[in-house]
Enzyme design. Structure first.
Site, PDB file in Angstrom:
ATOM      1  CB  SER A 589      -0.960  -0.032   1.191  1.00  0.00           C
ATOM      2  OG  SER A 589      -1.953   0.946   1.063  1.00  0.00           O
ATOM      3  CG  ASP A 664      -6.625  -2.496  -4.343  1.00  0.00           C
ATOM      4  OD1 ASP A 664      -7.403  -1.818  -3.650  1.00  0.00           O
ATOM      5  OD2 ASP A 664      -5.398  -2.567  -4.123  1.00  0.00           O
ATOM      6  CG  HIS A 696      -5.448  -2.113  -0.426  1.00  0.00           C
ATOM      7  ND1 HIS A 696      -4.738  -1.714  -1.537  1.00  0.00           N
ATOM      8  CD2 HIS A 696      -4.853  -1.510   0.627  1.00  0.00           C
ATOM      9  CE1 HIS A 696      -3.774  -0.899  -1.179  1.00  0.00           C
ATOM     10  NE2 HIS A 696      -3.812  -0.755   0.131  1.00  0.00           N
TER      11      HIS A 696
END
Length: 719
Positions: A589, A664, A696
């Site tokens: 991320s 995602d 994600h």
């Protein structure tokens, strides 16, 4: 010749350590990935809760396949069993048996409920058991189920809000045919601490709810690859600088069936946060934050007419204001509340009157307050947790509401998580530290009474664990940076080892804390067992260090953070056992953004990188998060251009593996797809892997596959 005694002892010690290490086992990749939540999980107290209005503590005990709800009265430690899983199944479910005790929630001091696949079951607490009754059956597609102490139940189906009255009478509160009008759900993509969209008034007479209009937000396709042919699920994804959704707050009166809307004004793309009822149900308080997120108005609204009555106060900043908490009214007090603010440089608590007058700054100093746990009316104190002792720890404190005097409630180092009973006389304290796997105890907040409920055994004792060192470095401005250095097992200082730097370094995340396991992550230890040095550090921009530390990255994400991480690299290069030509970096991320940034903007540092779910261009990330830290692409074009990794692909020199989930909806797949396209255009080789159907991150059993792939990639190109 008689050998030097000190050297002789050292040799003997190392000899025994080698034998001991040889007798221990290494982690499997499954244990390193999910072990702490499965086979290596520490013993814990299950379903801890306090009975409202009492000093009775409830928990679930287990033996074999059976479980019991156990009640303990303090301070006399009187313990009894109030229910068993076998009895519950026999009375209610017959063949459709529950496999474990369901999560029990308190309605009041004598009533509890649980939800069994949208069948609500009500329990009446008696002297020695619980009388259970089937209470309410909700539609199968009901979500956001909210049960109030008045025994009204609110829920959503698709985009509309429904209510079941105490007698079971159903009411449809909203009837919006347009799926882009969303009622009763969390808004603003769950930023600003928003985790729900339904707000019952304190006595349950009224219900406030968010109403979000997202017609003006562009559609974004999330491809579902399971059916043939694949299907495009269109979501609304407001990207930085584009049109954002518009939110209002409405109030419904079940008696009159009347709905009013709060007059929150314009512009309509502002943010409505910190929604709080007054204890007497007359008013609703809302923090109105402008789209630029640098100015906040705390407003009072009439709950029955929706009109704005007044602004209590305003807060502004040259960077951003980030409200994350509702108002916390004092017990039995309509006129005073606690407000969270970092206006003095750290996250602190301020006592205000409903006239907007600041009465006292309850907490102050160079530390962040983490949580409000409860109140003790007898001692006139609020119970909190904070990082007062160290940013690496969390402790409990009682703060006097008149003077601000603080007293610490625990004595042990580490990270403490507290649960207070209703009057604040007792706390359930769960904590861990480097050498303390887990301790659970009950403690009085007024006396010396304390009793330990559980001391968890070290489930990692039989494993070959690496040496771990706490590291403190300094940023360019002299700010201390805290990190951990994990050395290879069977470490030999005369050898040269490859290094993996694991990082996140983004807002609202802290990797380095005084917890168990000391490394913070068993995958670090798994890689140390495979002959790697592993290093992790929280640079500026991460959490729990105050405004200056977090906001150092304002308008320039990926720059100051890299400066700090490169300080870590310099430290690693100074170590004689580190092979500076074999350095790797990994993150997910924001950490994936950082990994890719380091590989492209400092291409001579790391030989190998693995970036998961990375932001490649902040223009394609959501409005609320991105504009807080970066402004808009229109008013900060240089900042966006500097952080844009799609324009820097040609700079890559090392090996880079990019990983992304196909579904995602946080960092949309387009980030890495465009990155690949640019790599092709620049004739740059990138390694790439996708996880079909994952959002994600990759969770559960498939996470083992993910971590094996990452580990193998470092083995292939870094060893």
């Amino acid at each position: 010749m008689i050998p030097n005694r000190g050297c002789f002892i050292l040799v003997i010690t190392l000899f025994h350590a080698t034998i001991s290490s040889a007798q221990k086992k290494n982690f499997t990749i499954a244990e390193a990935t999910n072990g702490m939540s499965t086979t290596l999980a520490l013993k814990n107290i299950k379903q801890p809760s306090w009975q409202p209005g009492s000093t009775c503590f409830f928990q679930v005990d287990k033996e074999g396949k059976n479980e019991w709800i156990v009640r303990t009265a303090f301070p006399d430690n009187k313990k009894d069993t109030v229910e068993s899983l076998s009895n519950l199944n026999n009375r209610l479910f017959a063949k459709d048996s529950l496999k474990g005790m369901p999560s029990i929630y308190w309605i009041d001091a004598n009533q509890v409920y649980f939800n069994n696949r949208n069948h609500l079951v009500l329990g009446i607490l008696r002297e020695r058991d619980i009388k259970w009754n089937q209470w309410l059956t909700l539609p199968k597609d009901a979500t956001n189920i909210t049960v109030d102490r008045s025994k009204k139940v609110a829920f959503t189906i698709d985009n509309n809000l429904f209510l079941s009255l105490k007698d079971g009478t159903p009411i449809q509160i909203t009837n919006d045919a347009d799926k882009n009008i969303i009622n009763g759900q969390a808004v603003h993509r769950n930023e600003f601490g928003i985790d729900r969209g339904i707000f019952f008034s304190p006595k349950g007479n009224l219900i406030a709810y968010y109403r979000m209009n997202q017609r003006m937000v562009k559609d974004y396709p999330i491809i579902n690859w399971s059916p043939v042919p694949a299907v495009a699920d269109l979501i609304k994804y407001p990207m930085a600088g584009d049109s954002s959704h518009e939110v209002t707050i409405r109030v419904f009166d079940p008696n009159s069936r009347r709905t009013v809307e709060l007059a929150t004004g314009t512009p309509k793309d502002h943010y409505l946060t910190s929604v709080t009822w007054s204890p007497d149900e007359r008013y609703i308080y809302v923090a109105v934050l402008n789209r630029a997120q640098n100015h906040l108005w705390l407003n009072q609204y009439d709950a029955h007419t929706g009109s704005r009555l007044k602004t209590l106060f305003e807060e502004s900043s040259k960077t951003y204001v980030e409200p994350q908490h509702p108002l916390q009214f004092l017990p039995n007090d309509n006129s005073r509340f606690i407000w969270w603010s970092n206006k003095d440089g750290y996250q602190h608590l301020f006592l205000y009157s409903t006239q907007g007058e600041q009465l006292i700054e309850l907490t102050k100093g160079n530390y962040d307050v983490n949580e409000i746990i409860g109140f003790n009316e007898t001692t006139n104190e609020v119970i909190i947790t904070s990082a007062k002792e160290s940013p690496l720890e969390k402790h409990g404190y009682a703060v006097n509401l008149s003077t601000g005097n603080m007293r610490r409630l625990d004595n042990e180092g580490g990270v403490h998580t507290l649960l207070a009973n209703e009057n604040g006389a007792y706390i359930f304290d769960t904590y861990s530290g480097k050498a303390v796997p887990r301790v659970c105890k009950i403690q009085s907040t007024q006396t010396d009474f304390s009793t330990i409920l559980l001391k968890a055994n070290n489930t990692l004792a039989s494993y070959n664990r690496p040496p771990i060192k706490d590291i403190t470095l300094k940023a360019n401005d002299g700010t201390p940076l805290y990190g951990k250095l994990i050395l290879p097992t069977n470490f030999d200082a005369t050898k040269k080892y490859p290094v993996i730097v694991y990082l996140y370094n983004g807002p609202h995340v802290q990797l380095v804390r005084n917890v168990f396991p000391e490394s913070g992550n068993l995958w670090y230890e798994y890689m140390a067992q495979r002959g790697y040095v592993v290093f992790t550090m929280d640079g500026r921009g991460s959490s729990n260090r105050g405004v200056k530390f977090e906001q150092a990255t304002f308008h320039q994400l990926g720059t100051v953070e890299m400066e700090d991480q490169l300080k870590g690299v310099d430290y690693l290069k100074s170590l004689p056992f580190v092979d500076s030509k074999r350095m790797g970096v990994h993150g997910w991320s924001f950490g994936g953004f950082m990994t890719t940034s380091l590989m492209l903007r400092h291409p001579d540092v790391f030989k190998v990188g693995v970036a998961g779910g990375p932001v490649m261009d902040w223009r394609m990330y959501e409005v609320m998060y991105t504009e807080r830290y970066m402004g808009t692409p229109q008013n900060n074009p240089e900042g966006y251009a500097k952080a844009n990794l799609l324009t820097k692909t040609k700079e890559l020199k090392g090996k880079l593996l990019v990983i992304h989930g196909t579904d995602d909806a946080t960092v949309v797949w387009q980030h890495s797809i465009l990155f690949l396209k640019n790599a092709i255009d620049q004739n740059v080789q990138i390694d790439y892997f996708v996880y079909p159907g994952y959002e994600h991150n990759v969770r559960g059993k498939d996470r083992v596959h993910l971590m094996q792939k990452i580990s193998d990639y470092f083995d292939d190109f870094l060893k």
